[in-house]
Structure formats: structure tokens, C-alpha cells
Scaffold this motif. Structure first.
Motif, PDB file in Angstrom:
ATOM      1  N   LEU A 102       0.848  -1.184   0.000  1.00 37.40           N
ATOM      2  CA  LEU A 102       0.000   0.000   0.000  1.00 37.40           C
ATOM      3  C   LEU A 102       0.887   1.239   0.000  1.00 37.40           C
ATOM      4  O   LEU A 102       2.040   1.191   0.443  1.00 37.40           O
ATOM      5  N   LYS A 103       0.336   2.362  -0.473  1.00 37.21           N
ATOM      6  CA  LYS A 103       1.063   3.637  -0.476  1.00 37.21           C
ATOM      7  C   LYS A 103       0.304   4.653   0.352  1.00 37.21           C
ATOM      8  O   LYS A 103      -0.913   4.575   0.493  1.00 37.21           O
ATOM      9  N   ASP A 104       1.060   5.637   0.889  1.00 34.88           N
ATOM     10  CA  ASP A 104       0.418   6.712   1.646  1.00 34.88           C
ATOM     11  C   ASP A 104      -0.062   7.814   0.698  1.00 34.88           C
ATOM     12  O   ASP A 104       0.051   7.683  -0.526  1.00 34.88           O
ATOM     13  N   SER A 105      -0.574   8.895   1.242  1.00 34.76           N
ATOM     14  CA  SER A 105      -1.117   9.989   0.429  1.00 34.76           C
ATOM     15  C   SER A 105      -0.040  10.722  -0.376  1.00 34.76           C
ATOM     16  O   SER A 105      -0.349  11.451  -1.312  1.00 34.76           O
ATOM     17  N   ASN A 106       1.235  10.512  -0.028  1.00 36.28           N
ATOM     18  CA  ASN A 106       2.348  11.106  -0.778  1.00 36.28           C
ATOM     19  C   ASN A 106       2.950  10.119  -1.768  1.00 36.28           C
ATOM     20  O   ASN A 106       4.062  10.317  -2.252  1.00 36.28           O
ATOM     21  N   ASP A 107       2.240   9.026  -2.032  1.00 35.84           N
ATOM     22  CA  ASP A 107       2.656   7.989  -2.979  1.00 35.84           C
ATOM     23  C   ASP A 107       3.922   7.235  -2.530  1.00 35.84           C
ATOM     24  O   ASP A 107       4.666   6.725  -3.343  1.00 35.84           O
ATOM     25  N   LYS A 108       4.152   7.167  -1.207  1.00 41.01           N
ATOM     26  CA  LYS A 108       5.290   6.426  -0.646  1.00 41.01           C
ATOM     27  C   LYS A 108       4.796   5.067  -0.143  1.00 41.01           C
ATOM     28  O   LYS A 108       3.784   4.996   0.563  1.00 41.01           O
ATOM     29  N   PRO A 109       5.502   3.983  -0.489  1.00 39.16           N
ATOM     30  CA  PRO A 109       5.103   2.660  -0.012  1.00 39.16           C
ATOM     31  C   PRO A 109       5.113   2.584   1.518  1.00 39.16           C
ATOM     32  O   PRO A 109       5.983   3.167   2.172  1.00 39.16           O
ATOM     33  N   LEU A 110       4.142   1.874   2.070  1.00 42.32           N
ATOM     34  CA  LEU A 110       4.038   1.725   3.527  1.00 42.32           C
ATOM     35  C   LEU A 110       4.957   0.607   4.012  1.00 42.32           C
ATOM     36  O   LEU A 110       4.528  -0.503   4.341  1.00 42.32           O
ATOM     37  N   THR A 111       6.244   0.927   4.017  1.00 43.18           N
ATOM     38  CA  THR A 111       7.294   0.031   4.499  1.00 43.18           C
ATOM     39  C   THR A 111       8.525   0.848   4.823  1.00 43.18           C
ATOM     40  O   THR A 111       8.548   2.068   4.618  1.00 43.18           O
ATOM     41  N   ASN A 112       9.558   0.168   5.299  1.00 40.12           N
ATOM     42  CA  ASN A 112      10.829   0.833   5.584  1.00 40.12           C
ATOM     43  C   ASN A 112      11.412   1.372   4.276  1.00 40.12           C
ATOM     44  O   ASN A 112      11.524   0.624   3.310  1.00 40.12           O
ATOM     45  N   PRO A 113      11.813   2.657   4.207  1.00 39.95           N
ATOM     46  CA  PRO A 113      12.378   3.190   2.968  1.00 39.95           C
ATOM     47  C   PRO A 113      13.743   2.585   2.634  1.00 39.95           C
ATOM     48  O   PRO A 113      14.150   2.580   1.479  1.00 39.95           O
ATOM     49  N   LYS A 114      14.435   2.065   3.639  1.00 42.98           N
ATOM     50  CA  LYS A 114      15.687   1.329   3.432  1.00 42.98           C
ATOM     51  C   LYS A 114      15.789   0.285   4.536  1.00 42.98           C
ATOM     52  O   LYS A 114      15.153   0.412   5.586  1.00 42.98           O
ATOM     53  N   LEU A 115      16.575  -0.763   4.293  1.00 43.99           N
ATOM     54  CA  LEU A 115      16.722  -1.824   5.287  1.00 43.99           C
ATOM     55  C   LEU A 115      18.200  -2.075   5.551  1.00 43.99           C
ATOM     56  O   LEU A 115      18.944  -2.464   4.650  1.00 43.99           O
ATOM     57  N   VAL A 116      18.615  -1.802   6.790  1.00 44.76           N
ATOM     58  CA  VAL A 116      19.997  -2.004   7.230  1.00 44.76           C
ATOM     59  C   VAL A 116      19.992  -3.109   8.276  1.00 44.76           C
ATOM     60  O   VAL A 116      19.164  -3.120   9.183  1.00 44.76           O
ATOM     61  N   ILE A 117      20.946  -4.033   8.152  1.00 45.54           N
ATOM     62  CA  ILE A 117      21.111  -5.125   9.116  1.00 45.54           C
ATOM     63  C   ILE A 117      22.452  -4.924   9.810  1.00 45.54           C
ATOM     64  O   ILE A 117      23.483  -4.763   9.154  1.00 45.54           O
TER      65      ILE A 117
END
Length: 161
Positions: A102-117
Motif C-alpha cells: 500500500l502507499k500513503d497519500s504522498n505515494d510512498k510505499p508503507l514500508t521501511n524506505p531502506k533496510l539495514v542489518i
């Protein structure tokens, strides 16, 4: 009380505190949820563990924690989400249908924008991830999840709220 009695009492108290601390550690480990599905990150330094897949109305929320396998590593699993990544690398498969994030109202996916381990001996978790997807129909009881840099998580059982 004699000094021998005080020493014995102090030793007994110390032993009780040590047992209590050991019991709390075992209790905390026992409280960790059993993963619904697992998958290694591409480099093999951590294992992804799906700890939650909850359907609440029209939304399916999935949470993953990453358990360190190789200590002393810091890795970028993904650095950003391009339009191509969004369409081809982040999705749930339920039945024979693919569901994108899903995306928010700013068209950004509803997840972590980057993933660091970040893996170390001291921490039980190297990182976490979560995403929100359209919920599959109620008759679908499990899904598969694909995110970049990690093996596909198969047969994730969904719980309903």
C-alpha cells in the motif's frame, strides 16, 4: 549472627539472585514468538523471521525481525524503493494473486524506505522490517512474501483481528 553465618547468608542470597536472573533470561527467550516463516538474507549473515501477519479489515500487516547469524556485519539489504522495485520486488502472493505494498497519500510505499542489518554477539535482533498490503479475501489463510535481498517467505499463516 556469626561471620560464617553472614557469609553463608550472602552466598545463599547471591545464588538466589543468580537463579532469578537465569530464570528471567530463559523466560524472555521463551517469550520470543515462534516465527511464522523464515528466510536468509542474500549474504547469509542474518535470518529473517516473520513474527506477525495480521489481517485487519482491508489491510494485511507483516512484521519481520532479523536474527544475527554472523556477528560483526553491517549491510544494506536495500537502499531505497524505486518504481521498478515497488512493482517487482515487494509483494505478497495469496492464492494466485499478487498484492503490492500500500502507499500513503504522498505515494510512498508503507514500508521501511531502506533496510539495514547490523549483527553483533550482544543483540538478539539485527534489524526489523514491516509492510502493509491489501488484505486477501477471508478464505485465504496463508501468503508468501517477497522483499529484496531476502529469500521468499512461504506459507505465512494469517491471523485475523
Amino acid at each position: 549472627m556469626t561471620s560464617i553465618g553472614k557469609t553463608a547468608a550472602a552466598c545463599a542470597l547471591g545464588a538466589c539472585l543468580a537463579l532469578a536472573a537465569a530464570g528471567q533470561t530463559a523466560f524472555a527467550q521463551a517469550d520470543a514468538p515462534t516465527p511464522l516463516a523464515t528466510g536468509m538474507i542474500d549474504t547469509g549473515s542474518a535470518e529473517g523471521q516473520v513474527i506477525e501477519a495480521v489481517r485487519n479489515g482491508d489491510i494485511l500487516s507483516i512484521k519481520i525481525r532479523f536474527k544475527p547469524i554472523v556477528p560483526g556485519k553491517t549491510e544494506m539489504v536495500y537502499t531505497s524503493i524505486s518504481k521498478n522495485d515497488y512493482e517487482n520486488s515487494f509483494y505478497v502472493v495469496a492464492g494466485n494473486k499478487k498484492y503490492l505494498l500500500l502507499k500513503d497519500s504522498n505515494d510512498k510505499p508503507l514500508t521501511n524506505p531502506k533496510l539495514v542489518i547490523r549483527t553483533s554477539k550482544e543483540t538478539p535482533i539485527a534489524g526489523s522490517w514491516q509492510g502493509k498490503f491489501p488484505a486477501p479475501p477471508k478464505d485465504i489463510a496463508e501468503v508468501s512474501l517477497t522483499i529484496p535481498g531476502v529469500e521468499t517467505f512461504d506459507a505465512i499463516k494469517i491471523s485475523d483481528r
